[in-house]
Design a protein around this motif. Structure first.
Motif, short mmCIF file in Angstrom:
data_model
loop_
_atom_site.label_atom_id
_atom_site.label_comp_id
_atom_site.label_asym_id
_atom_site.label_seq_id
_atom_site.Cartn_x
_atom_site.Cartn_y
_atom_site.Cartn_z
N GLY A 44 82.60 -60.41 3.20
CA GLY A 44 83.92 -60.79 3.70
C GLY A 44 84.98 -60.81 2.61
O GLY A 44 86.09 -60.30 2.80
N LEU A 45 84.64 -61.37 1.46
CA LEU A 45 85.61 -61.43 0.36
C LEU A 45 85.88 -60.04 -0.22
O LEU A 45 87.03 -59.75 -0.60
CB LEU A 45 85.12 -62.39 -0.71
CG LEU A 45 85.11 -63.87 -0.31
CD1 LEU A 45 84.52 -64.73 -1.43
CD2 LEU A 45 86.49 -64.35 0.07
N LEU A 46 84.87 -59.20 -0.29
CA LEU A 46 85.10 -57.83 -0.73
C LEU A 46 86.03 -57.10 0.24
O LEU A 46 86.90 -56.32 -0.17
CB LEU A 46 83.78 -57.06 -0.85
CG LEU A 46 82.90 -57.39 -2.05
CD1 LEU A 46 81.56 -56.68 -1.93
CD2 LEU A 46 83.58 -57.03 -3.35
N GLY A 47 85.87 -57.36 1.53
CA GLY A 47 86.75 -56.75 2.53
C GLY A 47 88.18 -57.21 2.39
O GLY A 47 89.12 -56.42 2.53
N ILE A 48 88.37 -58.49 2.11
CA ILE A 48 89.73 -59.03 1.99
C ILE A 48 90.41 -58.54 0.72
O ILE A 48 91.56 -58.12 0.75
CB ILE A 48 89.70 -60.57 2.06
CG1 ILE A 48 89.33 -61.01 3.48
CG2 ILE A 48 91.03 -61.15 1.63
CD1 ILE A 48 89.06 -62.48 3.64
N PHE A 49 89.70 -58.57 -0.41
CA PHE A 49 90.34 -58.27 -1.69
C PHE A 49 90.24 -56.80 -2.12
O PHE A 49 91.15 -56.30 -2.79
CB PHE A 49 89.77 -59.17 -2.79
CG PHE A 49 90.13 -60.61 -2.59
CD1 PHE A 49 91.44 -61.04 -2.70
CD2 PHE A 49 89.16 -61.53 -2.26
CE1 PHE A 49 91.78 -62.37 -2.50
CE2 PHE A 49 89.48 -62.86 -2.07
CZ PHE A 49 90.80 -63.28 -2.18
N LEU A 50 89.17 -56.10 -1.74
CA LEU A 50 88.99 -54.71 -2.15
C LEU A 50 88.78 -53.79 -0.95
O LEU A 50 88.23 -52.70 -1.09
CB LEU A 50 87.81 -54.59 -3.12
CG LEU A 50 87.95 -55.33 -4.45
CD1 LEU A 50 86.65 -55.27 -5.23
CD2 LEU A 50 89.09 -54.75 -5.26
N GLY A 51 89.23 -54.23 0.21
CA GLY A 51 89.02 -53.46 1.44
C GLY A 51 89.70 -52.12 1.45
O GLY A 51 89.25 -51.19 2.10
N ALA A 52 90.81 -51.96 0.73
CA ALA A 52 91.52 -50.68 0.70
C ALA A 52 90.67 -49.59 0.07
O ALA A 52 90.88 -48.41 0.34
CB ALA A 52 92.83 -50.83 -0.07
N LEU A 53 89.71 -49.97 -0.75
CA LEU A 53 88.82 -49.00 -1.38
C LEU A 53 87.47 -48.90 -0.66
O LEU A 53 86.60 -48.14 -1.08
CB LEU A 53 88.61 -49.37 -2.85
CG LEU A 53 89.87 -49.41 -3.70
CD1 LEU A 53 89.56 -49.90 -5.10
CD2 LEU A 53 90.54 -48.06 -3.74
N GLY A 54 87.26 -49.69 0.39
CA GLY A 54 86.02 -49.63 1.16
C GLY A 54 84.82 -50.25 0.48
O GLY A 54 83.69 -49.98 0.87
N VAL A 55 85.05 -51.11 -0.51
CA VAL A 55 83.94 -51.68 -1.29
C VAL A 55 82.99 -52.48 -0.39
O VAL A 55 81.77 -52.40 -0.55
CB VAL A 55 84.48 -52.53 -2.45
CG1 VAL A 55 83.36 -53.23 -3.18
CG2 VAL A 55 85.30 -51.67 -3.40
N HIS A 56 83.54 -53.22 0.57
CA HIS A 56 82.69 -54.04 1.44
C HIS A 56 81.78 -53.16 2.30
O HIS A 56 80.64 -53.51 2.58
CB HIS A 56 83.54 -54.96 2.31
CG HIS A 56 84.44 -54.26 3.27
ND1 HIS A 56 85.49 -53.46 2.86
CD2 HIS A 56 84.44 -54.21 4.62
CE1 HIS A 56 86.11 -52.98 3.92
NE2 HIS A 56 85.48 -53.42 5.01
N ASN A 57 82.26 -51.99 2.73
CA ASN A 57 81.43 -51.10 3.53
C ASN A 57 80.36 -50.43 2.67
O ASN A 57 79.25 -50.20 3.16
CB ASN A 57 82.29 -50.06 4.24
CG ASN A 57 82.98 -50.66 5.45
OD1 ASN A 57 82.39 -51.42 6.18
ND2 ASN A 57 84.24 -50.31 5.64
N PHE A 58 80.66 -50.12 1.42
CA PHE A 58 79.61 -49.63 0.52
C PHE A 58 78.54 -50.71 0.35
O PHE A 58 77.35 -50.43 0.38
CB PHE A 58 80.18 -49.26 -0.86
CG PHE A 58 80.84 -47.91 -0.92
CD1 PHE A 58 80.11 -46.75 -0.68
CD2 PHE A 58 82.18 -47.80 -1.21
CE1 PHE A 58 80.71 -45.50 -0.74
CE2 PHE A 58 82.79 -46.56 -1.28
CZ PHE A 58 82.06 -45.41 -1.04
#
Length: 115
Positions: A44-58
């Motif tokens: 969730g935090l990766l999606g909020i802060f780095l979501g533009a780069l898709g880090v949470h989906n990786f």
């Protein structure tokens, strides 16, 4: 009772009724040995802060969505980064607010996220 299907196959249910949906691979099953379940808070935090780069989906194993978010941000030289940013923000909030059994509470392998 078995029902005949054309070309020799058989249905398990009468025609018109769908079999129960079992969810994605691994849903409702034990975590495979050696597999480290993903954490809901991290995703969730990766999606909020780095979501533009898709880090949470990786992180969750959704590489197709992750590459799409990354390419939208990088290939547009950041001009369309806000699109991926909003996409990631919404997914991050959905992940953090999800409950057990929710589609947002599973990784790409169907394993439930740990709280």
């Amino acid at each position: 009772q078995q029902y005949q299907q054309p070309y020799g196959g058989q249905y398990q249910q009468p025609y018109g009724q769908q079999p129960p949906y079992g969810g994605p691979a691994g849903f409702g099953q034990q975590v495979p040995p050696g597999y480290i379940p993903r954490q809901k808070m991290v995703a969730g935090l990766l999606g909020i802060f780095l979501g533009a780069l898709g880090v949470h989906n990786f992180y969750l194993g959704y590489t197709g969505k992750a590459v799409a978010q990354l390419l939208i941000s990088v290939l547009s030289l950041g001009f369309l980064g806000w699109v991926s940013g909003i996409w990631g923000l919404v997914e991050g909030i959905l992940i953090l607010s999800s409950n057990y059994g929710s589609p947002w509470h599973r990784d790409a392998h169907g394993v439930e996220l740990t709280d």
